[in-house]
Design a protein around this motif. Structure first.
Motif: not given
Ligand code: FCB
Length: 448
Positions: A418, A123-124, A329, A294, A402, A409-410, A22
């Motif tokens: 964020f 982390h993915w 959300w 989380q 975070w 953001e993916w 990210q």
């Molecule tokens: C979580 C992820 C993180 C980020 C937040 C908003 O699920 O771990 O990488 O994208 O959400």
């Protein structure tokens, strides 16, 4: 009531969290191999807005500048991840020296500034070469992952005392192998179950491996979790909520705690059986030093005949007329309280750390200021709920916002911001938001 850092105790850990893909960018620099997120985000149609993480915050080149900013905000702990394909471009075998050197520089500079590094191993961003062989759905991932973990601990373990094995296995297996909305973009129930079981094995095996290599460190792993409530008190909605809660919040932690997969409350998990080999049950359990929670929101669930397999549906926040963030959300601070109580009630009473919590809002930079008062309010109200759980005896001892910088953001691209620090992605200029200043002031409060 004014919230004070002192209320949490002198040994409470405060920090910020981030993830390699990210922020780092430099996707083809210094010998880095491609990860599944490189290929996914560079495939047309996968990311809203067509953006990629190719450059992101260019943290690879700007890490020193960013750590100085973090230092300026008096943030004492930084959770970040290692990009597997930066250190092992093919996933296994050849070790990329420049990649190792990058993380050495990053860790050393953290320590020089008195910022404690907390490393997430995964982390993915799986190396793409491994995805070609089936990725998490291939049981060989256990050996590949062990090789990677061993490398990281042997190279960085002399200086890094806090390790997290996986980030949110439910998300990378569910969104990546079943829903197809995250890398590697697969939509296959069997692949999801295989990936999930292998991830659950890796989270425990990874923990065991770290402990065998290094006795003086804290080992944890992290879970995505959302407080779940039924839409109504109808029996159908209540049982739908139980199934969804089991899937979202219990599926990965319970085998880790030695409680097996929660098949009774989610019979669908029986289908995982074909991937479970004799002896696996024991291998799924490991006694972590801490569990990372989380949380961002809560989910309201209703029964739905139309959703196959689980017969449960999320009632989106947008339909409920509640306050939401830029991710749509719901803002619901009590969620984190309920989850801390829930996770705190498991046998063993492992320490909990909130390894991610935060919010995206449509921040506006104007005259060098980002007046993100909504984010400040969000963080304060969630923190109050963390404190409430702690005061009721839950063993929670840390909180990481975070995140530090606005970032990629993916599947949502760069729109949701964020960060405590604003990033102008066309110039890479950083601007501390009001929330960043708030966090500094909060952290500066007198300590015992
Ligand atoms: C979580 C992820 C993180 C980020 C937040 C908003 O699920 O771990 O990488 O994208 O959400």
């Amino acid at each position: 009531m004014q919230l004070s850092k002192d209320d949490f105790g002198a040994d409470f850990t405060w920090g910020v969290s981030a993830a390699a893909y990210q922020i780092e960018g430099a996707h083809q620099t210094g010998g880095k191999g491609a990860s599944v997120w490189d290929t996914f985000s560079n495939t047309k149609g996968k990311i809203k807005s067509g953006e990629t993480g190719n450059v992101a915050c260019d943290f690879y080149h700007k890490y020193a500048h960013d750590l100085l900013l973090m230092h300026q905000l008096h943030i004492p702990n930084f959770r970040f991840s290692i990009s597997w394909s930066r250190v092992l471009p093919n996933g296994t075998g050849f070790v990329n020296r420049s990649g190792i050197e990058f993380y050495n520089r990053l860790i050393d500079f953290c320590l020089e500034l008195d910022i404690e590094p907390w490393i997430t191993l995964y982390h993915w961003d799986l190396p793409y070469e491994l995805e070609k062989k089936g990725g998490w759905a291939n049981r060989e991932i256990i050996d590949w992952f062990n090789e990677y973990v061993q490398l990281c601990i042997s190279r960085f373990g002399d200086r890094v005392k806090n390790w997290m094995v996986l980030n949110e296995p439910m998300v990378f297996t569910g969104a990546g192998y079943f829903l197809g909305i995250h890398a590697p973009g697969k939509r296959n129930l069997r692949s999801f179950f295989a990936a999930a079981h292998h991830a659950a094995l890796c989270q425990a095996e990874g923990g065991r491996l770290i402990r065998s290599l290094k006795s003086d460190c804290k080992i944890g792993t992290t879970f995505s979790c959302s407080h779940v409530e039924p839409l109504t008190q109808d029996a159908d909605d209540i049982s739908a909520a139980v199934r969804m809660d089991t899937l979202m919040n219990r599926m990965f932690i319970e085998p880790l705690l030695g409680l097996s997969y929660p098949v009774k409350d989610l019979p669908l998990l029986e289908r995982m059986g074909e991937f479970i080999l004799p002896g696996d049950e024991q291998k799924l359990a490991f006694d972590m030093d801490f569990i990372g929670i989380q949380n961002y929101t809560r989910e309201i669930i209703r029964y739905s005949r139309l959703v196959p397999l689980i017969n449960a549906k999320i009632v989106s926040a947008g339909r409920r007329n509640v306050e939401t963030t830029a991710m749509d959300w719901e803002v619901y601070p009590e969620s984190i309280y309920h989850l801390l109580k829930k996770f705190g009630a498991y046998p063993g009473k492992t320490q909990l750390i909130v390894t991610e919590n935060g919010a995206a809002f449509p921040d506006i930079l104007s005259d060098g200021v980002v007046a993100d008062e909504k984010r400040i309010k969000y963080l304060q109200s969630y923190l109050k709920q963390v404190l409430r759980a702690k005061q009721e005896g839950v063993n929670v001892n840390g909180y990481f916002v975070w995140t530090f910088l606005d970032n990629f953001e993916w599947a949502e691209g760069y729109r949701p911001r964020f960060g405590l620090v604003h990033v102008d992605f066309s110039t890479q200029k950083r601007t501390i938001k009001n929330s960043g200043r708030w966090y500094k002031n909060f952290l500066d409060a007198a300590t015992y």
